[in-house]
Design a protein around this motif. Structure first.
Motif, PDB file in Angstrom:
ATOM      1  N   TYR A 112      18.964  12.121 -70.770  1.00 36.84           N
ATOM      2  CA  TYR A 112      18.655  11.651 -72.113  1.00 36.84           C
ATOM      3  C   TYR A 112      17.252  11.044 -72.182  1.00 36.84           C
ATOM      4  CZ  TYR A 112      18.487   8.770 -76.254  1.00 36.84           C
ATOM      5  OH  TYR A 112      18.091   8.199 -77.419  1.00 36.84           O
ATOM      6  N   ALA A 113      16.820  10.354 -71.152  1.00 31.43           N
ATOM      7  CA  ALA A 113      15.516   9.675 -71.153  1.00 31.43           C
ATOM      8  C   ALA A 113      14.348  10.651 -71.122  1.00 31.43           C
ATOM      9  CB  ALA A 113      15.413   8.706 -69.976  1.00 31.43           C
ATOM     10  N   ALA A 114      14.620  11.917 -70.867  1.00 32.93           N
ATOM     11  CA  ALA A 114      13.534  12.915 -70.730  1.00 32.93           C
ATOM     12  C   ALA A 114      13.455  13.817 -71.957  1.00 32.93           C
ATOM     13  CB  ALA A 114      13.768  13.757 -69.481  1.00 32.93           C
ATOM     14  N   ILE A 115      12.215  14.123 -72.323  1.00 30.97           N
ATOM     15  CA  ILE A 115      11.934  15.048 -73.429  1.00 30.97           C
ATOM     16  C   ILE A 115      10.987  16.130 -72.910  1.00 30.97           C
ATOM     17  CG2 ILE A 115      10.889  15.310 -75.714  1.00 30.97           C
ATOM     18  CD1 ILE A 115      11.334  12.290 -76.115  1.00 30.97           C
ATOM     19  N   HIS A 116      11.343  17.367 -73.152  1.00 33.50           N
ATOM     20  CA  HIS A 116      10.427  18.447 -72.778  1.00 33.50           C
ATOM     21  C   HIS A 116       9.234  18.415 -73.738  1.00 33.50           C
ATOM     22  CE1 HIS A 116       8.832  22.494 -72.089  1.00 33.50           C
ATOM     23  NE2 HIS A 116       9.323  22.317 -70.859  1.00 33.50           N
ATOM     24  N   ILE A 117       8.034  18.655 -73.217  1.00 33.41           N
ATOM     25  CA  ILE A 117       6.844  18.516 -74.065  1.00 33.41           C
ATOM     26  C   ILE A 117       6.834  19.489 -75.239  1.00 33.41           C
ATOM     27  CG2 ILE A 117       5.404  17.444 -72.326  1.00 33.41           C
ATOM     28  CD1 ILE A 117       4.003  20.116 -71.928  1.00 33.41           C
ATOM     29  N   ILE A 156       6.425   7.695 -70.807  1.00 37.71           N
ATOM     30  CA  ILE A 156       5.955   7.820 -69.432  1.00 37.71           C
ATOM     31  C   ILE A 156       5.717   9.300 -69.212  1.00 37.71           C
ATOM     32  CG2 ILE A 156       6.648   7.610 -67.016  1.00 37.71           C
ATOM     33  CD1 ILE A 156       8.035   5.002 -67.820  1.00 37.71           C
ATOM     34  N   LEU A 157       4.614   9.607 -68.595  1.00 35.18           N
ATOM     35  CA  LEU A 157       4.275  11.003 -68.316  1.00 35.18           C
ATOM     36  C   LEU A 157       4.477  11.299 -66.843  1.00 35.18           C
ATOM     37  CD1 LEU A 157       0.930  11.337 -70.310  1.00 35.18           C
ATOM     38  CD2 LEU A 157       3.257  11.770 -71.090  1.00 35.18           C
ATOM     39  N   ASP A 158       4.866  12.520 -66.557  1.00 37.34           N
ATOM     40  CA  ASP A 158       4.922  12.941 -65.158  1.00 37.34           C
ATOM     41  C   ASP A 158       3.761  13.904 -64.903  1.00 37.34           C
ATOM     42  OD1 ASP A 158       5.706  15.480 -66.030  1.00 37.34           O
ATOM     43  OD2 ASP A 158       7.729  15.344 -65.235  1.00 37.34           O
ATOM     44  N   PRO A 159       3.517  14.254 -63.644  1.00 37.38           N
ATOM     45  CA  PRO A 159       2.368  15.113 -63.325  1.00 37.38           C
ATOM     46  C   PRO A 159       2.417  16.490 -63.980  1.00 37.38           C
ATOM     47  CG  PRO A 159       3.234  14.103 -61.340  1.00 37.38           C
ATOM     48  CD  PRO A 159       4.194  13.789 -62.441  1.00 37.38           C
ATOM     49  N   SER A 160       3.612  16.973 -64.310  1.00 38.32           N
ATOM     50  CA  SER A 160       3.701  18.289 -64.940  1.00 38.32           C
ATOM     51  C   SER A 160       3.063  18.300 -66.319  1.00 38.32           C
ATOM     52  CB  SER A 160       5.168  18.742 -65.038  1.00 38.32           C
ATOM     53  OG  SER A 160       5.884  17.989 -65.999  1.00 38.32           O
ATOM     54  N   VAL A 161       2.946  17.134 -66.952  1.00 41.53           N
ATOM     55  CA  VAL A 161       2.278  17.024 -68.256  1.00 41.53           C
ATOM     56  C   VAL A 161       0.795  16.767 -68.057  1.00 41.53           C
ATOM     57  CG1 VAL A 161       2.137  15.705 -70.401  1.00 41.53           C
ATOM     58  CG2 VAL A 161       4.372  16.231 -69.407  1.00 41.53           C
ATOM     59  N   ILE A 162       0.468  15.755 -67.274  1.00 41.61           N
ATOM     60  CA  ILE A 162      -0.943  15.374 -67.110  1.00 41.61           C
ATOM     61  C   ILE A 162      -1.751  16.502 -66.475  1.00 41.61           C
ATOM     62  CG2 ILE A 162      -2.519  13.770 -65.962  1.00 41.61           C
ATOM     63  CD1 ILE A 162      -0.460  11.595 -66.455  1.00 41.61           C
ATOM     64  N   LYS A 214      11.891  21.769 -67.436  1.00 44.75           N
ATOM     65  CA  LYS A 214      13.039  22.048 -68.311  1.00 44.75           C
ATOM     66  C   LYS A 214      14.351  21.543 -67.711  1.00 44.75           C
ATOM     67  CE  LYS A 214      10.933  25.854 -70.753  1.00 44.75           C
ATOM     68  NZ  LYS A 214      10.898  27.245 -71.078  1.00 44.75           N
ATOM     69  N   LYS A 215      14.474  21.599 -66.400  1.00 39.99           N
ATOM     70  CA  LYS A 215      15.694  21.143 -65.740  1.00 39.99           C
ATOM     71  C   LYS A 215      15.893  19.641 -65.956  1.00 39.99           C
ATOM     72  CE  LYS A 215      17.805  21.026 -61.134  1.00 39.99           C
ATOM     73  NZ  LYS A 215      17.587  21.342 -59.714  1.00 39.99           N
ATOM     74  N   ILE A 216      14.839  18.866 -65.753  1.00 41.11           N
ATOM     75  CA  ILE A 216      14.914  17.410 -65.950  1.00 41.11           C
ATOM     76  C   ILE A 216      15.187  17.106 -67.425  1.00 41.11           C
ATOM     77  CG2 ILE A 216      13.559  15.265 -65.918  1.00 41.11           C
ATOM     78  CD1 ILE A 216      14.183  16.019 -63.115  1.00 41.11           C
ATOM     79  N   ALA A 217      14.461  17.762 -68.323  1.00 40.44           N
ATOM     80  CA  ALA A 217      14.603  17.492 -69.758  1.00 40.44           C
ATOM     81  C   ALA A 217      16.000  17.835 -70.272  1.00 40.44           C
ATOM     82  CB  ALA A 217      13.548  18.259 -70.541  1.00 40.44           C
ATOM     83  N   SER A 218      16.632  18.844 -69.706  1.00 39.29           N
ATOM     84  CA  SER A 218      17.960  19.235 -70.180  1.00 39.29           C
ATOM     85  C   SER A 218      19.079  18.369 -69.591  1.00 39.29           C
ATOM     86  CB  SER A 218      18.229  20.704 -69.865  1.00 39.29           C
ATOM     87  OG  SER A 218      18.319  20.901 -68.470  1.00 39.29           O
TER      88      SER A 218
END
Length: 191
Positions: free
Chosen positions: A182-187, A61-67, A175-179
């Motif tokens: 567990y379900a989140a990966i920084h791009i 799943i992508l969030d707006p910070s990626v797209i 980075k805050k969400i990714a760190s």
């Protein structure tokens, strides 16, 4: 929920050689990261169908910070564009809740330098890629719980909640969400 595609001879395989009654499959390191091989994964009439290998693509799943990095160039654009390229090539499955349209439009508008036509074209891209899905009530409720418990914006937790409830991983540039989850990966860690 996993997306499955039935393939007999994927191009990712470098070499297939017989070894007794079984076949030895040599895959590139990159291909191995993208696929999980499951032999005899399908049941037909209560029996497993022999002779097929099923490939299960990872779902993100992508969030707006990626797209947004597909349309605004910065240091994260290269990683974001690799994700899009992997999707187009069929290596991964992508999905986004429909609320992303508003969040993405806001991000692109705040960035400046883009016209209304540019923003509309970016939103149309989401439809053209067939990755938009309706936001589930469960995900919306879970997003509220996460936002309240962790003092985060609901516009961020909605993507995390969708990933958590669907068994997918969230790709984010936050980075805050990714760190923290567990379900989140920084791009930058996407391979």
């Amino acid at each position: 929920m996993l997306s499955q595609s039935r393939t007999l001879w994927p191009s990712a395989w470098q070499n297939i050689s017989p070894k007794g009654d079984e076949e030895v499959i040599r895959m590139s390191k990159d291909a191995l990261l993208h696929y999980i091989l499951c032999e005899n994964a399908s049941k037909e009439n209560g029996e497993y169908s022999p002779g097929y290998i099923y490939l299960i693509k990872p779902i993100y799943i992508l969030d707006p910070s990626v797209i947004s990095r597909w349309f605004i160039r910065d240091e994260a654009s290269e990683a974001a564009l690799k994700i899009r390229e992997d999707y187009v090539r069929g290596h991964i499955s992508l999905t986004v809740p429909d609320c992303i349209l508003f969040h993405l439009a806001d991000l692109l508008q705040k960035h400046g330098g883009l016209t209304g036509t540019d923003i509309a074209a970016a939103l149309k891209t989401m439809y053209d890629m067939h990755i938009i899905m309706p936001l589930r009530a469960q995900s919306a409720c879970r997003a509220v719980e996460m936002a309240m418990a962790d003092d985060l914006e609901m516009s961020k937790t909605v993507y995390l909640a969708e990933a958590e409830l669907s068994g997918a991983r969230l790709l984010t540039n936050d980075k805050k969400i990714a760190s923290r989850y567990y379900a989140a990966i920084h791009i930058s860690n996407y391979q």
